[in-house]
Design a protein around this motif. Structure first.
Motif, PDB file in Angstrom:
ATOM      1  N   PHE A  97       0.845  -1.187   0.000  1.00 28.43           N
ATOM      2  CA  PHE A  97       0.000   0.000   0.000  1.00 28.43           C
ATOM      3  C   PHE A  97       0.882   1.240   0.000  1.00 28.43           C
ATOM      4  N   GLU A  98       0.499   2.208  -0.812  1.00 29.49           N
ATOM      5  CA  GLU A  98       1.235   3.464  -0.844  1.00 29.49           C
ATOM      6  C   GLU A  98       1.010   4.215   0.462  1.00 29.49           C
ATOM      7  N   ILE A  99       2.090   4.585   1.124  1.00 27.90           N
ATOM      8  CA  ILE A  99       1.997   5.296   2.405  1.00 27.90           C
ATOM      9  C   ILE A  99       2.166   6.784   2.149  1.00 27.90           C
ATOM     10  N   GLY A 100       1.252   7.566   2.670  1.00 27.23           N
ATOM     11  CA  GLY A 100       1.359   9.012   2.549  1.00 27.23           C
ATOM     12  C   GLY A 100       2.357   9.571   3.547  1.00 27.23           C
ATOM     13  N   SER A 101       2.521  10.870   3.543  1.00 28.12           N
ATOM     14  CA  SER A 101       3.462  11.498   4.468  1.00 28.12           C
ATOM     15  C   SER A 101       2.963  12.893   4.821  1.00 28.12           C
ATOM     16  N   ARG A 102       3.375  13.355   5.977  1.00 27.29           N
ATOM     17  CA  ARG A 102       3.064  14.723   6.360  1.00 27.29           C
ATOM     18  C   ARG A 102       3.983  15.685   5.606  1.00 27.29           C
ATOM     19  N   HIS A 103       3.465  16.855   5.349  1.00 22.24           N
ATOM     20  CA  HIS A 103       4.267  17.886   4.702  1.00 22.24           C
ATOM     21  C   HIS A 103       5.329  18.366   5.684  1.00 22.24           C
ATOM     22  N   PRO A 104       6.559  18.680   5.212  1.00 19.25           N
ATOM     23  CA  PRO A 104       7.608  19.127   6.137  1.00 19.25           C
ATOM     24  C   PRO A 104       7.212  20.341   6.969  1.00 19.25           C
ATOM     25  N   ILE A 105       6.381  21.219   6.417  1.00 13.10           N
ATOM     26  CA  ILE A 105       5.932  22.377   7.195  1.00 13.10           C
ATOM     27  C   ILE A 105       5.069  21.916   8.366  1.00 13.10           C
ATOM     28  N   ILE A 308       8.197  29.214   9.979  1.00 10.60           N
ATOM     29  CA  ILE A 308       8.283  27.751   9.995  1.00 10.60           C
ATOM     30  C   ILE A 308       9.129  27.256   8.827  1.00 10.60           C
ATOM     31  N   GLU A 309       8.982  27.873   7.657  1.00 12.10           N
ATOM     32  CA  GLU A 309       9.779  27.445   6.506  1.00 12.10           C
ATOM     33  C   GLU A 309      11.268  27.570   6.790  1.00 12.10           C
ATOM     34  N   ARG A 310      11.647  28.659   7.454  1.00  9.64           N
ATOM     35  CA  ARG A 310      13.067  28.867   7.746  1.00  9.64           C
ATOM     36  C   ARG A 310      13.605  27.768   8.665  1.00  9.64           C
ATOM     37  N   ILE A 311      12.806  27.403   9.668  1.00  7.67           N
ATOM     38  CA  ILE A 311      13.225  26.339  10.579  1.00  7.67           C
ATOM     39  C   ILE A 311      13.298  25.007   9.829  1.00  7.67           C
ATOM     40  N   ALA A 312      12.314  24.742   8.964  1.00 11.43           N
ATOM     41  CA  ALA A 312      12.310  23.491   8.196  1.00 11.43           C
ATOM     42  C   ALA A 312      13.503  23.415   7.259  1.00 11.43           C
ATOM     43  N   MET A 313      13.861  24.535   6.654  1.00  7.60           N
ATOM     44  CA  MET A 313      15.010  24.558   5.755  1.00  7.60           C
ATOM     45  C   MET A 313      16.301  24.241   6.509  1.00  7.60           C
ATOM     46  N   LEU A 314      16.379  24.680   7.758  1.00 11.09           N
ATOM     47  CA  LEU A 314      17.556  24.374   8.575  1.00 11.09           C
ATOM     48  C   LEU A 314      17.586  22.902   8.966  1.00 11.09           C
ATOM     49  N   LEU A 315      16.454  22.404   9.450  1.00  9.68           N
ATOM     50  CA  LEU A 315      16.414  21.029   9.952  1.00  9.68           C
ATOM     51  C   LEU A 315      16.621  20.004   8.849  1.00  9.68           C
ATOM     52  N   TYR A 316      16.036  20.252   7.677  1.00  9.04           N
ATOM     53  CA  TYR A 316      16.086  19.270   6.593  1.00  9.04           C
ATOM     54  C   TYR A 316      17.077  19.649   5.482  1.00  9.04           C
ATOM     55  N   GLN A 317      17.818  20.744   5.699  1.00 12.64           N
ATOM     56  CA  GLN A 317      18.816  21.181   4.717  1.00 12.64           C
ATOM     57  C   GLN A 317      18.191  21.361   3.334  1.00 12.64           C
ATOM     58  N   ILE A 318      17.093  22.111   3.284  1.00  6.66           N
ATOM     59  CA  ILE A 318      16.391  22.414   2.034  1.00  6.66           C
ATOM     60  C   ILE A 318      16.868  23.777   1.547  1.00  6.66           C
ATOM     61  N   GLY A 319      17.332  23.827   0.328  1.00  4.11           N
ATOM     62  CA  GLY A 319      17.969  25.044  -0.161  1.00  4.11           C
ATOM     63  C   GLY A 319      17.055  26.031  -0.862  1.00  4.11           C
ATOM     64  N   ARG A 330       8.336  13.809  -5.754  1.00  6.85           N
ATOM     65  CA  ARG A 330       9.682  13.326  -5.443  1.00  6.85           C
ATOM     66  C   ARG A 330      10.229  13.994  -4.181  1.00  6.85           C
ATOM     67  N   PHE A 331       9.907  15.257  -3.998  1.00 10.45           N
ATOM     68  CA  PHE A 331      10.339  15.984  -2.802  1.00 10.45           C
ATOM     69  C   PHE A 331       9.551  15.523  -1.570  1.00 10.45           C
ATOM     70  N   LEU A 332       8.235  15.410  -1.711  1.00 10.97           N
ATOM     71  CA  LEU A 332       7.390  15.066  -0.570  1.00 10.97           C
ATOM     72  C   LEU A 332       7.621  13.639  -0.085  1.00 10.97           C
ATOM     73  N   GLU A 333       7.964  12.732  -1.003  1.00  9.48           N
ATOM     74  CA  GLU A 333       8.165  11.334  -0.619  1.00  9.48           C
ATOM     75  C   GLU A 333       9.355  11.144   0.318  1.00  9.48           C
ATOM     76  N   GLN A 334      10.228  12.128   0.402  1.00  6.01           N
ATOM     77  CA  GLN A 334      11.376  12.022   1.308  1.00  6.01           C
ATOM     78  C   GLN A 334      10.966  12.050   2.772  1.00  6.01           C
ATOM     79  N   PHE A 335       9.723  12.461   3.035  1.00  3.87           N
ATOM     80  CA  PHE A 335       9.270  12.613   4.411  1.00  3.87           C
ATOM     81  C   PHE A 335       8.300  11.502   4.823  1.00  3.87           C
ATOM     82  N   LYS A 336       8.273  10.408   4.048  1.00 13.41           N
ATOM     83  CA  LYS A 336       7.340   9.310   4.340  1.00 13.41           C
ATOM     84  C   LYS A 336       7.593   8.676   5.690  1.00 13.41           C
TER      85      LYS A 336
END
Length: 339
Positions: A97-105, A308-319, A330-336
Protein backbone atom coordinates in the motif's frame (compact mmCIF):
# COMPACT_ATOMS: atom_id res chain seq x y z
CA UNK A 1 -44.56 -31.70 -28.94
CA UNK A 2 -45.01 -28.08 -27.88
CA UNK A 3 -45.57 -29.25 -24.30
CA UNK A 4 -42.25 -31.08 -24.47
CA UNK A 5 -40.52 -27.88 -25.58
CA UNK A 6 -42.10 -25.95 -22.69
CA UNK A 7 -40.78 -28.57 -20.26
CA UNK A 8 -37.31 -28.07 -21.69
CA UNK A 9 -37.66 -24.28 -21.27
CA UNK A 10 -38.54 -24.71 -17.59
CA UNK A 11 -35.54 -26.99 -17.15
CA UNK A 12 -33.25 -24.45 -18.83
CA UNK A 13 -34.52 -21.60 -16.68
CA UNK A 14 -34.05 -23.62 -13.47
CA UNK A 15 -30.57 -24.87 -14.34
CA UNK A 16 -27.59 -23.75 -12.21
CA UNK A 17 -23.91 -24.63 -12.58
CA UNK A 18 -21.09 -24.36 -10.02
CA UNK A 19 -18.31 -25.45 -12.37
CA UNK A 20 -17.37 -24.88 -15.97
CA UNK A 21 -17.67 -28.63 -16.61
CA UNK A 22 -21.35 -28.64 -15.58
CA UNK A 23 -21.99 -25.65 -17.79
CA UNK A 24 -20.28 -27.29 -20.78
CA UNK A 25 -22.41 -30.43 -20.36
CA UNK A 26 -25.53 -28.26 -20.31
CA UNK A 27 -24.42 -26.37 -23.44
CA UNK A 28 -23.75 -29.60 -25.35
CA UNK A 29 -27.08 -31.08 -24.23
CA UNK A 30 -29.14 -28.16 -25.58
CA UNK A 31 -27.00 -26.30 -28.13
CA UNK A 32 -24.59 -28.98 -29.35
CA UNK A 33 -24.58 -30.52 -32.86
CA UNK A 34 -26.74 -33.39 -31.56
CA UNK A 35 -28.46 -31.37 -28.86
CA UNK A 36 -32.11 -30.93 -27.96
CA UNK A 37 -32.56 -27.78 -30.03
CA UNK A 38 -31.17 -29.42 -33.18
CA UNK A 39 -33.36 -32.49 -32.72
CA UNK A 40 -36.51 -30.38 -32.33
CA UNK A 41 -35.60 -28.31 -35.41
CA UNK A 42 -35.25 -31.58 -37.34
CA UNK A 43 -38.79 -32.56 -36.32
CA UNK A 44 -40.16 -29.23 -37.60
CA UNK A 45 -40.85 -30.59 -41.12
CA UNK A 46 -43.24 -33.22 -39.77
CA UNK A 47 -45.36 -30.70 -37.84
CA UNK A 48 -48.80 -29.93 -39.36
CA UNK A 49 -48.96 -26.58 -41.16
CA UNK A 50 -51.49 -25.10 -38.73
CA UNK A 51 -49.11 -25.78 -35.79
CA UNK A 52 -45.85 -24.64 -37.42
CA UNK A 53 -46.13 -21.01 -36.26
CA UNK A 54 -46.59 -21.88 -32.59
CA UNK A 55 -44.01 -24.66 -32.90
CA UNK A 56 -41.45 -22.29 -34.43
CA UNK A 57 -41.99 -19.70 -31.70
CA UNK A 58 -41.53 -22.34 -29.00
CA UNK A 59 -38.28 -23.57 -30.56
CA UNK A 60 -36.89 -20.00 -30.77
CA UNK A 61 -37.85 -19.39 -27.15
CA UNK A 62 -35.98 -22.57 -26.10
CA UNK A 63 -32.92 -21.64 -28.17
CA UNK A 64 -32.79 -18.08 -26.82
CA UNK A 65 -33.31 -19.23 -23.22
CA UNK A 66 -30.49 -21.80 -23.60
CA UNK A 67 -28.04 -19.28 -25.09
CA UNK A 68 -28.86 -16.64 -22.46
CA UNK A 69 -28.46 -19.16 -19.62
CA UNK A 70 -25.04 -20.27 -20.94
CA UNK A 71 -23.86 -16.63 -21.28
CA UNK A 72 -25.09 -15.64 -17.80
CA UNK A 73 -23.55 -18.62 -16.04
CA UNK A 74 -20.30 -18.28 -17.99
CA UNK A 75 -19.88 -14.63 -16.88
CA UNK A 76 -20.68 -15.54 -13.27
CA UNK A 77 -18.15 -18.40 -13.20
CA UNK A 78 -15.37 -16.27 -14.78
CA UNK A 79 -16.00 -13.46 -12.29
CA UNK A 80 -15.87 -15.90 -9.39
CA UNK A 81 -12.64 -17.35 -10.75
CA UNK A 82 -11.02 -13.91 -11.00
CA UNK A 83 -11.89 -13.08 -7.39
CA UNK A 84 -10.57 -16.41 -6.22
CA UNK A 85 -7.38 -15.81 -8.16
CA UNK A 86 -6.76 -12.56 -6.28
CA UNK A 87 -7.97 -13.35 -2.78
CA UNK A 88 -8.22 -17.14 -2.63
CA UNK A 89 -4.61 -17.87 -1.68
CA UNK A 90 -4.25 -16.61 1.88
CA UNK A 91 -0.54 -17.46 1.92
CA UNK A 92 0.17 -15.10 -0.96
CA UNK A 93 2.07 -11.91 0.10
CA UNK A 94 -0.18 -8.88 0.33
CA UNK A 95 -0.01 -6.08 -2.20
CA UNK A 96 2.00 -3.08 -0.97
CA UNK A 97 0.00 0.00 0.00
CA UNK A 98 1.24 3.46 -0.84
CA UNK A 99 2.00 5.30 2.40
CA UNK A 100 1.36 9.01 2.55
CA UNK A 101 3.46 11.50 4.47
CA UNK A 102 3.06 14.72 6.36
CA UNK A 103 4.27 17.89 4.70
CA UNK A 104 7.61 19.13 6.14
CA UNK A 105 5.93 22.38 7.20
CA UNK A 106 3.36 20.40 9.21
CA UNK A 107 6.12 18.28 10.74
CA UNK A 108 8.10 21.30 11.91
CA UNK A 109 5.02 23.17 13.11
CA UNK A 110 3.97 20.20 15.23
CA UNK A 111 7.48 19.92 16.66
CA UNK A 112 7.44 23.58 17.68
CA UNK A 113 3.99 23.30 19.25
CA UNK A 114 5.06 20.19 21.17
CA UNK A 115 8.07 22.00 22.63
CA UNK A 116 6.04 24.96 23.88
CA UNK A 117 3.09 22.87 25.06
CA UNK A 118 5.38 21.19 27.59
CA UNK A 119 5.92 24.56 29.31
CA UNK A 120 2.28 25.56 29.44
CA UNK A 121 1.60 27.36 26.15
CA UNK A 122 -1.79 26.74 24.55
CA UNK A 123 -2.54 27.11 20.84
CA UNK A 124 -4.64 30.00 19.49
CA UNK A 125 -5.73 30.61 15.91
CA UNK A 126 -7.42 33.44 14.05
CA UNK A 127 -8.67 34.55 10.60
CA UNK A 128 -6.33 34.93 7.64
CA UNK A 129 -8.41 37.86 6.33
CA UNK A 130 -7.92 40.61 8.89
CA UNK A 131 -8.89 44.22 9.53
CA UNK A 132 -6.46 47.11 9.90
CA UNK A 133 -6.94 47.37 13.67
CA UNK A 134 -5.87 43.83 14.56
CA UNK A 135 -3.09 43.62 11.97
CA UNK A 136 -1.55 47.08 12.41
CA UNK A 137 -3.09 49.73 14.66
CA UNK A 138 -3.44 47.67 17.84
CA UNK A 139 0.18 46.57 17.40
CA UNK A 140 1.49 50.14 17.74
CA UNK A 141 1.38 50.77 13.99
CA UNK A 142 -1.07 53.68 13.51
CA UNK A 143 -1.95 54.96 10.06
CA UNK A 144 0.99 56.41 8.14
CA UNK A 145 3.47 54.89 10.59
CA UNK A 146 6.72 54.36 8.59
CA UNK A 147 7.13 50.84 9.98
CA UNK A 148 4.12 49.75 7.91
CA UNK A 149 6.43 49.87 4.92
CA UNK A 150 8.37 46.96 6.44
CA UNK A 151 5.53 44.67 5.42
CA UNK A 152 4.20 44.86 1.86
CA UNK A 153 0.54 44.06 2.30
CA UNK A 154 -2.16 42.45 0.14
CA UNK A 155 -5.23 44.65 0.59
CA UNK A 156 -8.76 43.62 -0.39
CA UNK A 157 -9.76 46.10 -3.10
CA UNK A 158 -13.45 46.14 -2.20
CA UNK A 159 -12.61 47.26 1.34
CA UNK A 160 -9.35 49.14 1.99
CA UNK A 161 -9.64 48.34 5.72
CA UNK A 162 -9.49 44.59 4.98
CA UNK A 163 -6.30 42.72 4.15
CA UNK A 164 -4.53 39.37 4.20
CA UNK A 165 -2.72 39.21 7.52
CA UNK A 166 1.01 39.92 7.36
CA UNK A 167 1.82 38.13 10.64
CA UNK A 168 0.09 36.00 13.26
CA UNK A 169 0.50 38.82 15.79
CA UNK A 170 -3.08 39.69 14.87
CA UNK A 171 -4.12 36.42 16.54
CA UNK A 172 -2.36 37.54 19.72
CA UNK A 173 -4.29 40.83 19.67
CA UNK A 174 -7.58 38.95 19.42
CA UNK A 175 -6.50 36.61 22.21
CA UNK A 176 -5.59 39.49 24.53
CA UNK A 177 -8.92 41.19 23.82
CA UNK A 178 -10.84 38.08 24.87
CA UNK A 179 -8.70 36.73 27.71
CA UNK A 180 -7.32 38.14 30.95
CA UNK A 181 -3.75 37.56 32.19
CA UNK A 182 -1.96 35.35 32.86
CA UNK A 183 -1.73 34.63 29.13
CA UNK A 184 0.56 32.01 27.66
CA UNK A 185 -0.29 31.21 24.05
CA UNK A 186 1.38 30.29 20.78
CA UNK A 187 -0.17 31.15 17.41
CA UNK A 188 0.74 29.18 14.26
CA UNK A 189 -0.64 30.08 10.87
CA UNK A 190 -0.23 31.13 7.27
CA UNK A 191 0.64 34.76 6.46
CA UNK A 192 0.89 36.79 3.26
CA UNK A 193 3.25 39.51 2.07
CA UNK A 194 3.57 41.11 -1.34
CA UNK A 195 7.15 40.04 -1.94
CA UNK A 196 9.03 38.72 -4.95
CA UNK A 197 9.24 34.92 -4.99
CA UNK A 198 12.78 33.56 -4.90
CA UNK A 199 14.76 30.71 -3.37
CA UNK A 200 14.80 32.54 -0.01
CA UNK A 201 11.42 34.31 0.11
CA UNK A 202 7.81 33.74 -0.86
CA UNK A 203 4.56 35.71 -0.85
CA UNK A 204 2.97 32.97 1.28
CA UNK A 205 4.68 31.48 4.30
CA UNK A 206 3.96 30.23 7.84
CA UNK A 207 4.75 31.71 11.22
CA UNK A 208 4.62 30.65 14.84
CA UNK A 209 4.39 33.47 17.36
CA UNK A 210 4.40 33.17 21.14
CA UNK A 211 3.06 35.49 23.83
CA UNK A 212 3.40 35.44 27.61
CA UNK A 213 1.79 38.09 29.83
CA UNK A 214 1.72 38.11 33.62
CA UNK A 215 2.89 40.15 36.55
CA UNK A 216 6.64 40.82 36.82
CA UNK A 217 7.60 39.18 33.52
CA UNK A 218 11.16 40.14 32.60
CA UNK A 219 13.58 39.86 29.69
CA UNK A 220 15.36 37.13 31.64
CA UNK A 221 12.17 35.02 31.45
CA UNK A 222 12.16 35.49 27.69
CA UNK A 223 15.78 34.44 27.35
CA UNK A 224 15.29 31.28 29.40
CA UNK A 225 12.23 30.31 27.35
CA UNK A 226 14.15 30.75 24.10
CA UNK A 227 17.14 28.83 25.44
CA UNK A 228 14.83 25.94 26.36
CA UNK A 229 13.29 26.01 22.88
CA UNK A 230 16.63 25.95 21.03
CA UNK A 231 17.88 23.05 23.15
CA UNK A 232 14.73 21.00 22.49
CA UNK A 233 14.34 21.92 18.82
CA UNK A 234 17.92 21.99 17.57
CA UNK A 235 19.99 20.46 20.35
CA UNK A 236 21.89 23.76 20.54
CA UNK A 237 22.61 25.31 23.94
CA UNK A 238 24.30 28.54 22.87
CA UNK A 239 22.27 31.55 21.81
CA UNK A 240 22.78 35.28 21.53
CA UNK A 241 20.34 38.19 21.38
CA UNK A 242 21.18 41.16 19.17
CA UNK A 243 19.36 44.51 19.60
CA UNK A 244 16.76 45.08 16.90
CA UNK A 245 13.52 46.97 16.26
CA UNK A 246 9.91 45.85 16.10
CA UNK A 247 7.03 48.32 16.52
CA UNK A 248 5.14 46.09 18.97
CA UNK A 249 8.01 45.18 21.32
CA UNK A 250 10.43 47.32 23.32
CA UNK A 251 13.20 46.38 23.83
CA UNK A 252 13.45 44.08 20.78
CA UNK A 253 16.06 41.55 19.72
CA UNK A 254 17.02 39.08 17.02
CA UNK A 255 17.82 35.57 18.27
CA UNK A 256 20.82 33.68 16.90
CA UNK A 257 21.91 30.15 17.71
CA UNK A 258 25.44 28.87 17.39
CA UNK A 259 25.11 26.30 14.62
CA UNK A 260 28.79 25.44 14.48
CA UNK A 261 31.36 25.10 11.71
CA UNK A 262 31.84 21.35 11.49
CA UNK A 263 30.85 20.83 7.86
CA UNK A 264 30.92 22.66 4.57
CA UNK A 265 27.16 23.11 4.84
CA UNK A 266 27.63 24.82 8.23
CA UNK A 267 29.99 27.31 6.62
CA UNK A 268 27.56 27.95 3.79
CA UNK A 269 24.36 28.52 5.80
CA UNK A 270 26.10 30.60 8.51
CA UNK A 271 28.28 32.51 6.02
CA UNK A 272 31.34 31.36 7.88
CA UNK A 273 30.34 32.81 11.26
CA UNK A 274 28.83 29.75 12.89
CA UNK A 275 25.84 31.86 14.01
CA UNK A 276 22.37 31.57 12.50
CA UNK A 277 19.39 33.89 12.97
CA UNK A 278 16.18 32.00 13.79
CA UNK A 279 13.62 34.48 15.17
CA UNK A 280 12.74 37.90 16.53
CA UNK A 281 11.56 38.69 20.04
CA UNK A 282 11.10 41.38 22.67
CA UNK A 283 9.08 42.71 25.58
CA UNK A 284 5.51 43.63 24.62
CA UNK A 285 5.21 47.39 24.18
CA UNK A 286 2.96 48.98 26.86
CA UNK A 287 0.92 50.66 24.11
CA UNK A 288 0.01 47.23 22.70
CA UNK A 289 -1.15 46.05 26.13
CA UNK A 290 -3.22 49.22 26.52
CA UNK A 291 -4.81 48.81 23.05
CA UNK A 292 -5.87 45.30 24.01
CA UNK A 293 -7.44 46.31 27.33
CA UNK A 294 -4.60 45.16 29.61
CA UNK A 295 -3.16 47.49 32.26
CA UNK A 296 0.57 47.97 31.45
CA UNK A 297 1.21 49.26 34.98
CA UNK A 298 0.14 45.91 36.41
CA UNK A 299 1.21 43.45 33.70
CA UNK A 300 4.19 42.94 31.41
CA UNK A 301 5.02 40.30 28.88
CA UNK A 302 7.22 39.05 26.10
CA UNK A 303 6.58 37.94 22.53
CA UNK A 304 8.56 36.07 19.89
CA UNK A 305 8.02 34.90 16.35
CA UNK A 306 9.68 32.66 13.77
CA UNK A 307 9.10 31.45 10.22
CA UNK A 308 8.28 27.75 10.00
CA UNK A 309 9.78 27.45 6.51
CA UNK A 310 13.07 28.87 7.75
CA UNK A 311 13.22 26.34 10.58
CA UNK A 312 12.31 23.49 8.20
CA UNK A 313 15.01 24.56 5.76
CA UNK A 314 17.56 24.37 8.57
CA UNK A 315 16.41 21.03 9.95
CA UNK A 316 16.09 19.27 6.59
CA UNK A 317 18.82 21.18 4.72
CA UNK A 318 16.39 22.41 2.03
CA UNK A 319 17.97 25.04 -0.16
CA UNK A 320 14.91 26.51 -1.92
CA UNK A 321 11.74 27.71 -0.15
CA UNK A 322 9.73 27.25 -3.35
CA UNK A 323 9.98 23.47 -2.99
CA UNK A 324 7.45 23.62 -0.13
CA UNK A 325 4.73 24.85 -2.51
CA UNK A 326 5.39 23.05 -5.80
CA UNK A 327 3.80 19.72 -4.75
CA UNK A 328 6.65 17.76 -6.32
CA UNK A 329 5.97 14.15 -5.29
CA UNK A 330 9.68 13.33 -5.44
CA UNK A 331 10.34 15.98 -2.80
CA UNK A 332 7.39 15.07 -0.57
CA UNK A 333 8.16 11.33 -0.62
CA UNK A 334 11.38 12.02 1.31
CA UNK A 335 9.27 12.61 4.41
CA UNK A 336 7.34 9.31 4.34
CA UNK A 337 9.17 7.91 7.34
CA UNK A 338 8.55 11.04 9.41
CA UNK A 339 5.76 11.11 11.96
Amino acid sequence: MINTIKEHIKEVQAFQATTKEQLEEFRIKYLGGKGVVKEIFAAFKSVPNEEKKAFGQAINELKNASEEKVKTLQDALESKEDVKGIFGDLTRPGAPFEIGSRHPISLVKNQILDVFSTIGFNVSEGPEIEDDWHNFTALNLPEYHPARDMQDTFFIQTNPDTLLRTHTSSVQVRYMENNTPPIRTISPGRVFRNEAISARSHCIFHQVEGLYIDKDVSFADLKQTLLYFTKEMFGKSKIRLRPSYFPFTEPSAEVDIYWGLKTETDYRITKGTGWLEIMGCGMVDPNVLKNCGINPDEYSGYAFGMGIERIAMLLYQIGDIRMFYENDVRFLEQFKSSL
